[in-house]
Design a protein around this motif. Sequence first.
Motif, PDB file in Angstrom:
ATOM      1  N   VAL A  61      32.830 -13.945   0.757  1.00 23.17           N
ATOM      2  CA  VAL A  61      31.969 -12.552   0.593  1.00 23.17           C
ATOM      3  C   VAL A  61      30.496 -13.000   0.501  1.00 23.17           C
ATOM      4  CG1 VAL A  61      31.339 -11.141  -0.959  1.00 23.17           C
ATOM      5  CG2 VAL A  61      33.897 -11.434  -0.642  1.00 23.17           C
ATOM      6  N   LEU A  62      30.215 -14.136  -0.230  1.00 21.14           N
ATOM      7  CA  LEU A  62      28.848 -14.700  -0.386  1.00 21.14           C
ATOM      8  C   LEU A  62      28.348 -15.247   0.921  1.00 21.14           C
ATOM      9  CD1 LEU A  62      28.810 -16.733  -3.875  1.00 21.14           C
ATOM     10  CD2 LEU A  62      27.940 -14.334  -3.300  1.00 21.14           C
ATOM     11  N   GLU A  63      29.086 -15.935   1.641  1.00 21.10           N
ATOM     12  CA  GLU A  63      28.613 -16.216   3.156  1.00 21.10           C
ATOM     13  C   GLU A  63      28.447 -15.136   4.134  1.00 21.10           C
ATOM     14  OE1 GLU A  63      31.789 -18.952   4.269  1.00 21.10           O
ATOM     15  OE2 GLU A  63      31.191 -20.365   3.061  1.00 21.10           O
ATOM     16  N   SER A  64      29.310 -13.951   3.844  1.00 23.32           N
ATOM     17  CA  SER A  64      29.183 -12.884   4.856  1.00 23.32           C
ATOM     18  C   SER A  64      27.852 -12.095   4.112  1.00 23.32           C
ATOM     19  CB  SER A  64      30.257 -12.003   4.631  1.00 23.32           C
ATOM     20  OG  SER A  64      30.456 -11.245   3.486  1.00 23.32           O
ATOM     21  N   LEU A  65      27.587 -12.080   2.911  1.00 24.17           N
ATOM     22  CA  LEU A  65      26.405 -11.510   2.540  1.00 24.17           C
ATOM     23  C   LEU A  65      25.039 -12.171   2.881  1.00 24.17           C
ATOM     24  CD1 LEU A  65      27.567 -10.629  -0.942  1.00 24.17           C
ATOM     25  CD2 LEU A  65      26.926  -9.076   0.723  1.00 24.17           C
ATOM     26  N   ALA A  66      24.973 -13.589   2.792  1.00 26.22           N
ATOM     27  CA  ALA A  66      23.959 -14.299   3.296  1.00 26.22           C
ATOM     28  C   ALA A  66      23.671 -14.166   5.000  1.00 26.22           C
ATOM     29  CB  ALA A  66      24.181 -15.832   2.946  1.00 26.22           C
ATOM     30  N   ALA A  67      24.972 -13.993   5.726  1.00 24.32           N
ATOM     31  CA  ALA A  67      24.538 -13.660   6.936  1.00 24.32           C
ATOM     32  C   ALA A  67      23.884 -12.525   7.554  1.00 24.32           C
ATOM     33  CB  ALA A  67      26.152 -14.013   7.725  1.00 24.32           C
ATOM     34  N   TRP A  68      24.346 -11.385   6.385  1.00 28.81           N
ATOM     35  CA  TRP A  68      23.942 -10.049   6.698  1.00 28.81           C
ATOM     36  C   TRP A  68      22.580 -10.004   6.276  1.00 28.81           C
ATOM     37  CZ3 TRP A  68      21.958  -7.000   2.778  1.00 28.81           C
ATOM     38  CH2 TRP A  68      21.829  -5.656   2.863  1.00 28.81           C
ATOM     39  N   LEU A  69      22.196 -10.839   5.219  1.00 30.41           N
ATOM     40  CA  LEU A  69      20.683 -10.526   4.426  1.00 30.41           C
ATOM     41  C   LEU A  69      19.693 -10.923   5.543  1.00 30.41           C
ATOM     42  CD1 LEU A  69      19.312  -9.318   2.091  1.00 30.41           C
ATOM     43  CD2 LEU A  69      19.652 -11.634   1.229  1.00 30.41           C
ATOM     44  N   LEU A  70      19.683 -11.887   6.281  1.00 33.92           N
ATOM     45  CA  LEU A  70      18.770 -12.367   7.137  1.00 33.92           C
ATOM     46  C   LEU A  70      18.476 -11.439   8.382  1.00 33.92           C
ATOM     47  CD1 LEU A  70      16.860 -14.923   7.882  1.00 33.92           C
ATOM     48  CD2 LEU A  70      18.698 -15.924   9.101  1.00 33.92           C
ATOM     49  N   PRO A  71      19.289 -11.172   9.015  1.00 35.02           N
ATOM     50  CA  PRO A  71      18.763 -10.240  10.113  1.00 35.02           C
ATOM     51  C   PRO A  71      18.461  -8.786   9.601  1.00 35.02           C
ATOM     52  CG  PRO A  71      21.140 -10.617  10.263  1.00 35.02           C
ATOM     53  CD  PRO A  71      20.717 -11.324   9.096  1.00 35.02           C
ATOM     54  N   ALA A  72      19.067  -8.299   8.312  1.00 36.20           N
ATOM     55  CA  ALA A  72      18.900  -7.110   7.929  1.00 36.20           C
ATOM     56  C   ALA A  72      17.424  -7.110   7.153  1.00 36.20           C
ATOM     57  CB  ALA A  72      19.782  -6.656   6.794  1.00 36.20           C
ATOM     58  N   HIS A  73      17.029  -8.151   6.483  1.00 34.35           N
ATOM     59  CA  HIS A  73      15.648  -8.007   5.645  1.00 34.35           C
ATOM     60  C   HIS A  73      14.976  -9.143   5.791  1.00 34.35           C
ATOM     61  CE1 HIS A  73      16.831  -4.401   3.652  1.00 34.35           C
ATOM     62  NE2 HIS A  73      17.907  -4.611   3.648  1.00 34.35           N
ATOM     63  N   ARG A  74      15.321 -10.066   6.618  1.00 35.00           N
ATOM     64  CA  ARG A  74      14.431 -11.386   6.961  1.00 35.00           C
ATOM     65  C   ARG A  74      14.178 -12.200   5.497  1.00 35.00           C
ATOM     66  NH1 ARG A  74      11.390  -7.278   9.010  1.00 35.00           N
ATOM     67  NH2 ARG A  74       9.662  -7.507   7.347  1.00 35.00           N
ATOM     68  N   ILE A  75      15.412 -12.166   4.875  1.00 38.97           N
ATOM     69  CA  ILE A  75      15.634 -12.978   3.775  1.00 38.97           C
ATOM     70  C   ILE A  75      16.457 -14.030   3.773  1.00 38.97           C
ATOM     71  CG2 ILE A  75      15.837 -12.916   1.122  1.00 38.97           C
ATOM     72  CD1 ILE A  75      14.773  -9.810   1.198  1.00 38.97           C
ATOM     73  N   HIS A  76      16.189 -15.202   3.476  1.00 39.06           N
ATOM     74  CA  HIS A  76      17.222 -16.168   3.444  1.00 39.06           C
ATOM     75  C   HIS A  76      17.905 -16.408   2.232  1.00 39.06           C
ATOM     76  CE1 HIS A  76      16.058 -18.445   7.105  1.00 39.06           C
ATOM     77  NE2 HIS A  76      14.673 -17.850   6.980  1.00 39.06           N
ATOM     78  N   ALA A  77      19.100 -16.589   2.144  1.00 43.74           N
ATOM     79  CA  ALA A  77      20.163 -16.676   1.021  1.00 43.74           C
ATOM     80  C   ALA A  77      20.997 -17.955   1.411  1.00 43.74           C
ATOM     81  CB  ALA A  77      20.890 -15.497   0.753  1.00 43.74           C
ATOM     82  N   GLN A  78      21.686 -18.477   0.127  1.00 43.99           N
ATOM     83  CA  GLN A  78      22.299 -19.692   0.096  1.00 43.99           C
ATOM     84  C   GLN A  78      23.694 -19.316  -0.828  1.00 43.99           C
ATOM     85  OE1 GLN A  78      20.526 -22.788  -1.518  1.00 43.99           O
ATOM     86  NE2 GLN A  78      21.805 -24.215  -0.603  1.00 43.99           N
ATOM     87  N   PRO A  79      24.711 -19.416  -0.459  1.00 43.45           N
ATOM     88  CA  PRO A  79      25.908 -19.489  -1.530  1.00 43.45           C
ATOM     89  C   PRO A  79      25.765 -20.748  -2.344  1.00 43.45           C
ATOM     90  CG  PRO A  79      26.771 -18.660   0.800  1.00 43.45           C
ATOM     91  CD  PRO A  79      25.285 -19.198   1.016  1.00 43.45           C
TER      92      PRO A  79
END
Length: 244
Positions: free
Chosen positions: A96-114
Amino acid sequence: MTRYLLAAEELVAKAESYEGMRAGIADLGAVLDAPSYRCQPQGQAAWRDEHSEKSVAWLPKAASLLVLAMHHPRDQPRLDWFDRGNTAGNRRMQEVLESLAAWLLPAHRIHAQPLPYQPARGGIFLKDAAVLAGLGVMGQNNLFLHPQWGPRLRLRALLIQERLPAGERLRDFEPCRSCDQPCLSACSSGALKTGRYRRPPCAQRLERDRAHPIDSGQGGASGDPVLVTDWCRACELACPVGRY
């Protein structure tokens, strides 16, 4: 509505769209200043860690965390059975965390890391983070307590490079105040016998669990039974907080 407020609201909503998940945002600086980082026990033997998750280096200038809570009902013990270096619950939360990080970058231009589960490998003290994210409170038995699920949940975190608006800590939720504390008598290891949690007896019990794996009821590739560690949940299952 600011860009970061919108991102926070949509990220939490996205996380909670997964079945059995709740989420909140915590400020990373506040988590690093929380009690677990200031009161780490000294002079105790390190926990023998068999998790297969790799160590990570944090994103530069990370400022926030998404704290993810997954319901672990009493009738699904397999979620916490440890085999092949992890548990089914941890594997699900990592997906789930990996899918959220993959969604957050194109959706809001924000990098995230599980983040991995263990602080020693780049994880975070999750119970402190969950309190600061507004998901629940700490009980006198050292369990994190969610209003709906009590302690019957598991926690993970997503590191976020931008500073998103953090959740508010829960107020007027003090479940231990009027509780007759069945967790104290449920613990056969004596970790709660003084009325406050003591880590060494609990760790000794978990080592016994590790030394005596149980049959999962499944066969391996060779046909041999798959053995798993069934960690003690006595205090957790005795807790009356929550409906499940």
